[in-house]
Design an enzyme around this catalytic site. Structure first.
Site, PDB file in Angstrom:
ATOM      1  N   ASP A  64       1.947   1.861   5.888  1.00  0.00           N
ATOM      2  CA  ASP A  64       2.116   3.121   5.195  1.00  0.00           C
ATOM      3  C   ASP A  64       2.797   3.976   6.063  1.00  0.00           C
ATOM      4  O   ASP A  64       3.008   5.516   5.975  1.00  0.00           O
ATOM      5  CB  ASP A  64       0.647   3.809   5.067  1.00  0.00           C
ATOM      6  N   ASP A 119       2.293  -0.985  -3.306  1.00  0.00           N
ATOM      7  CA  ASP A 119       2.174   0.459  -2.860  1.00  0.00           C
ATOM      8  C   ASP A 119       3.481   0.428  -1.826  1.00  0.00           C
ATOM      9  O   ASP A 119       4.300   1.291  -1.558  1.00  0.00           O
ATOM     10  CB  ASP A 119       1.065   1.081  -2.093  1.00  0.00           C
TER      11      ASP A 119
HETATM   12  N1  GLY Z   1      -1.522   3.629  -1.091  1.00  0.00           N
HETATM   13  C1  GLY Z   1      -2.952   3.702  -1.360  1.00  0.00           C
HETATM   14  C2  GLY Z   1      -3.655   3.983  -2.660  1.00  0.00           C
HETATM   15  O1  GLY Z   1      -2.730   4.253  -3.486  1.00  0.00           O
HETATM   16  O2  GLY Z   1      -4.698   4.327  -2.722  1.00  0.00           O
END
Ligand code: GLY
Length: 381
Positions: free
Chosen positions: A99, A160
């Site tokens: 992330d 993601d």
């Molecule tokens: N990227 C983590 C979520 O969308 O919860």
């Protein structure tokens, strides 16, 4: 989807002004090293240090508010966090995650784009270097979570991550070092091959054998089941693939983004705001307004890449309808004690975290969507 109709410019301006004033009111709470938690509790975000994957969304909101108002209070609040983000990298505070894109694109990169601050640019590039450490060359993937030798997480990708690849594409643009781009391209291809299923749904996560490179199995983490389609994952996919097309020009990214978009749009309830998993299309399960905001942005970007008039208009129109539903029925105007902007999001239903709450990325993408509707330049990706 039948009910919603598009927003007037006045409604858009009013909705953006509301979000900006909410952001302004939050500055005293979320400054001096404090950030909103990923999800609210009783529609109020607690404050936490810079140790979650979500801090950057707060910065992104400050920068969007600054671009709209040119009020130095927003700029100062955002600039004051740069040292925090640098410290996080230097001291490796919760950095064993893919992330880093979410974190550093909306904070340091946004700062560099808006102010030209060279320290901010260097910070983004350090974050890109750290993201590269998560690349498994044999499998050609970036591991999502945890230490690289953690047996539970080793070789696991998640959809993601498509939103984090712009960090690597941009690092190549700035440094001319192709390694970032090659890693991003490989991860993009592996994701498209494995995470997108034949029926145009997506796995949330997928495991690879990092020694042989072999794809192993798809599973969920935040969805209803391994075989269902987690709404936010599908939305990350639409937006992430549309962004990837912008960096690669690969028409396959557009084809896949359309597949995911069509499935998403075909599985919406009447007001256009998805349930937390697309397996649900009616009933009492919670909605995920944050997935809806991400889809709005993905659909708009997808539409902007398309030559075919009817497809372009269809995706843009559907995005507008979803946004109008959010503006008219999902904001905290009805809950004045809330310090969030958008109600009715779901963070992690299986674990019972942030269910039917405000989520900070939902607030961010809602602002991004309003900003883009009013001024097409408001994006940092
Ligand atoms: N990227 C983590 C979520 O969308 O919860």
């Amino acid at each position: 989807m039948k009910q919603p109709v598009g927003l007037t410019e006045e409604e858009l301006r009013d909705a953006f002004a509301y979000a900006i004033e909410k952001t302004r009111a939050n500055i005293p709470t979320f400054s001096g090293g404090w950030y909103p938690a990923p999800a609210s509790v009783g529609n109020v975000y607690p404050r936490i240090p810079n140790n979650e994957w979500t801090s950057g969304f707060w910065n992104g909101m400050l920068w969007l508010a600054y671009l709209q108002t040119k009020d130095e209070a927003f700029r100062t609040a955002a600039e004051n966090t740069l040292a925090d983000y640098r410290k996080r990298l230097d001291e490796r505070i919760a950095t064993n995650t893919h992330d880093l894109g979410f974190l550093y694109i909306l904070s340091a990169k946004a700062q560099y784009l808006i102010t030209g601050n060279e320290e901010a640019k260097d910070t983004v590039l350090l974050a890109a270097d750290l993201l590269m450490e998560r690349y498994h060359p044999k499998a050609g993937i970036i591991q999502a979570w945890g230490n690289l030798d953690d047996p539970a997480q080793r070789g696991r990708i998640i959809i993601d991550c498509l939103m984090n690849l712009p960090l690597l594409f941009w690092a190549t643009e700035i440094t001319e070092d192709q390694l970032y781009r090659l890693a991003a391209l490989s991860h993009l291809d592996r994701t498209r091959e494995t995470i997108i299923r034949e029926d145009d749904t997506t796995f949330h996560t997928f495991y690879f054998d990092t020694k042989s490179g072999k794809p192993l199995r798809g599973t969920t983490h935040q969805g209803y089941s391994d075989g269902s389609c987690w709404a936010r994952g599908q939305a990350w996919g639409i937006y992430g693939l549309a962004l990837a097309y912008g960096y690669t020009g690969d028409p396959g990214c557009l084809t896949d983004a359309k597949r995911l978009a069509n499935y998403f749009l075909d599985h919406l309830p009447e007001d256009g705001v998805c349930y937390w998993d697309l397996i649900f299309t009616q009933g009492s399960e919670e909605r995920d307004s944050s997935a809806a905001t991400i889809a709005v942005q993905g659909l708009h970007l997808l539409a902007s890449h398309l030559d075919d008039d009817s497809d372009r208009q269809r995706y843009a129109h559907q995005a507008d309808l979803i946004l109008s539903s959010l503006v008219r029925g999902y904001t905290t105007r009805t809950v004045p004690e809330s310090n969030g902007i958008l109600l009715h999001a779901v963070y992690h239903k299986p674990n019972g975290i942030g269910v039917d709450e405000c989520n900070i990325w939902g607030d961010y993408f809602y602002m991004e969507a309003l900003g883009m509707k009013l001024h097409s330049a408001m994006t940092f990706w």
